[in-house]
Design an enzyme around this catalytic site. Sequence first.
Site, PDB file in Angstrom:
ATOM      1  N   ASP A 138       0.814  -1.204   0.000  1.00  0.00           N
ATOM      2  CA  ASP A 138       0.000   0.000   0.000  1.00  0.00           C
ATOM      3  C   ASP A 138       0.860   1.273   0.000  1.00  0.00           C
ATOM      4  O   ASP A 138       1.964   1.270   0.517  1.00  0.00           O
ATOM      5  CB  ASP A 138      -0.863  -0.013   1.266  1.00  0.00           C
ATOM      6  CG  ASP A 138      -2.151   0.748   1.084  1.00  0.00           C
ATOM      7  OD1 ASP A 138      -2.383   1.263  -0.016  1.00  0.00           O
ATOM      8  OD2 ASP A 138      -2.919   0.831   2.048  1.00  0.00           O
ATOM      9  N   HIS A 154       0.238   5.853   0.033  1.00  0.00           N
ATOM     10  CA  HIS A 154      -0.592   7.048  -0.107  1.00  0.00           C
ATOM     11  C   HIS A 154       0.295   8.211  -0.477  1.00  0.00           C
ATOM     12  O   HIS A 154       1.322   8.426   0.152  1.00  0.00           O
ATOM     13  CB  HIS A 154      -1.369   7.318   1.180  1.00  0.00           C
ATOM     14  CG  HIS A 154      -2.401   6.261   1.426  1.00  0.00           C
ATOM     15  ND1 HIS A 154      -2.142   5.153   2.185  1.00  0.00           N
ATOM     16  CD2 HIS A 154      -3.658   6.125   0.938  1.00  0.00           C
ATOM     17  CE1 HIS A 154      -3.219   4.374   2.166  1.00  0.00           C
ATOM     18  NE2 HIS A 154      -4.144   4.925   1.425  1.00  0.00           N
TER      19      HIS A 154
END
Length: 576
Positions: A320, A322
């Site tokens: 992941d 961001h």
Amino acid sequence: MLAAAVLDLYPGVKISIGPAIEDGFYYDFEFPEGVTVTDADFPAIEAAMKKHIKAAETFEREDVDPATARARFLAEGQDYKVELIDDLVAGQVHGDAKTTEAVDSVSLYTNGPFTDLCRGPHMPNTKRIGAVKLLSVAGAYWRGDATRKQLTRIYGTAFFDKKELNAYLELLEQAKARDHRKLGKELGLYYFSEAAPGSAFWTPAGTRVFNELVRLSREMGDPRGYTEVKTPQLYDASLWKISGHWDKYRDDMFLTETGDDRPMGFKPMNCPGHYELYRQTKWSYKELPVRFSEPGLLHRNELSGALHGLMRVRHFCQDDAHLFVTEDQLQDELTACIEFAKATYDLFGFTDADIKYELSTRPENRLGTDEQWDLAEDILRQALESNGLEYEIGEGGGAFYGPKIDFHFTDSLKRSWQLGTVQIDYQAPERFDLTYTGADNADHRPIVLHRALMGSYERFIGILLEHTGGDLPLWLAPVQARVLPIADRHNDAARAIAAQAAEHGVRVWVDDRTESTGRKIRDGELAKVPYLLVIGDREAEEGTVAVRARHEGDLGSRPAAEFFAELGQAIAGRER
Ligand code: ZN
């Protein structure tokens, strides 16, 4: 057809529902007391179905008022049909058809002696079914309600002709042999246990594969400006309230509380943790984009019935990241995300034919202005096009907070899996009050990009195992070479060879069991080890290895130093 055949063979059977599903159909039955149906009964049932097919019975549709239909099924003792009609009249959910309005008429279909309650449509007559096959039998609760009676569910499939059916059955056989749950056990990579349902226990070999993928993410992320972070597992409920998970996603989360009654939730996603971390620093526009990556451990409370090997688990780890970007940086960052995705998939030999890129656009229920959506969709389109990729449009499939690109992988059995995603999010920065200081010295909102490429490592490994049939790429194989001494007197030479291999970064294991060489070779092949290196008198004396390559076969004798230098290079370069 199946219900008609079962009624022929088992008088007194109660029939419930029988919908079409992907690649086939099922029907749920309550057999009379003492009757058990197994796959040994399939030939007889199939024969009865074929009788109806041969008779070319026409399907006649009839629309009747619910009371008439109800009386008919009541008289036949078909209680489940009676209940279905009662619910239709009351406007309740029926099977997969989400009926919300009460009905004043129901449709019946009749073929030969058999009449069923069905929404239709149907084909004109039974003769159109060219080939039919029953596949399996399982227990199923009426409407999934464990307090109700358990029914017998029979699964089957049908095609227009025998050739299509056989091709499908062939694919099914291949799928069975390539099932990652079977391969995972055979290759000794991971186990599941009732001690932790839905969570994998990775063996040393499996952990090796897992860690190699994490290492790949890091090695590819570093030069692309990603910085790795570590955020907590367990968060105060207040954070989940801000993120919206508490309202919308709580049923899928594992919740607990501290001793002083503070409600807490395990993270099902990394995003809020990354926002919280971003907020701890006062960022200047000069420092953006900020790219937080985390091989984040996540927990989701999947229903036990939905769990499926590594593909659907309760405990998993995502590749992941961001990204916090300014409006001006959005285009370049998205283009770079797509490039990163493509570079990753290339490493596994996935081609454009294997990967489908899908751009999902604004849904009906959404936040943000039309101008924002116009811009965001346009930018995603350009990111795909500047990478020279073909893509499909998923009209209205975007998240409520922004449009996205999903990466779908079609495996060798023609099944589609979602791998990663890149999503634009204008809403999170508002909810979490994320800011950066602009050149004008004022506070501005960054835009958040959510990005995962492999998706969950667990699932990615499951997909890789099924796609390759367990033949992982050389660089990913848990053991890349096995050294096989022919006799005990070759053990020392074998160990010296292994040490030499390890120096070149080759993962190697010496099979010094007191087994025949033939047996050692067979076991090495079963374990799908890329290279088997046999050491006998000549090899021990000359410092060579007799090489058997998994795909190329016997490569003859090679000087050990030269061979390991080549192999080490191929591994380091992640060559396939
Ligand atoms: Zn996210």
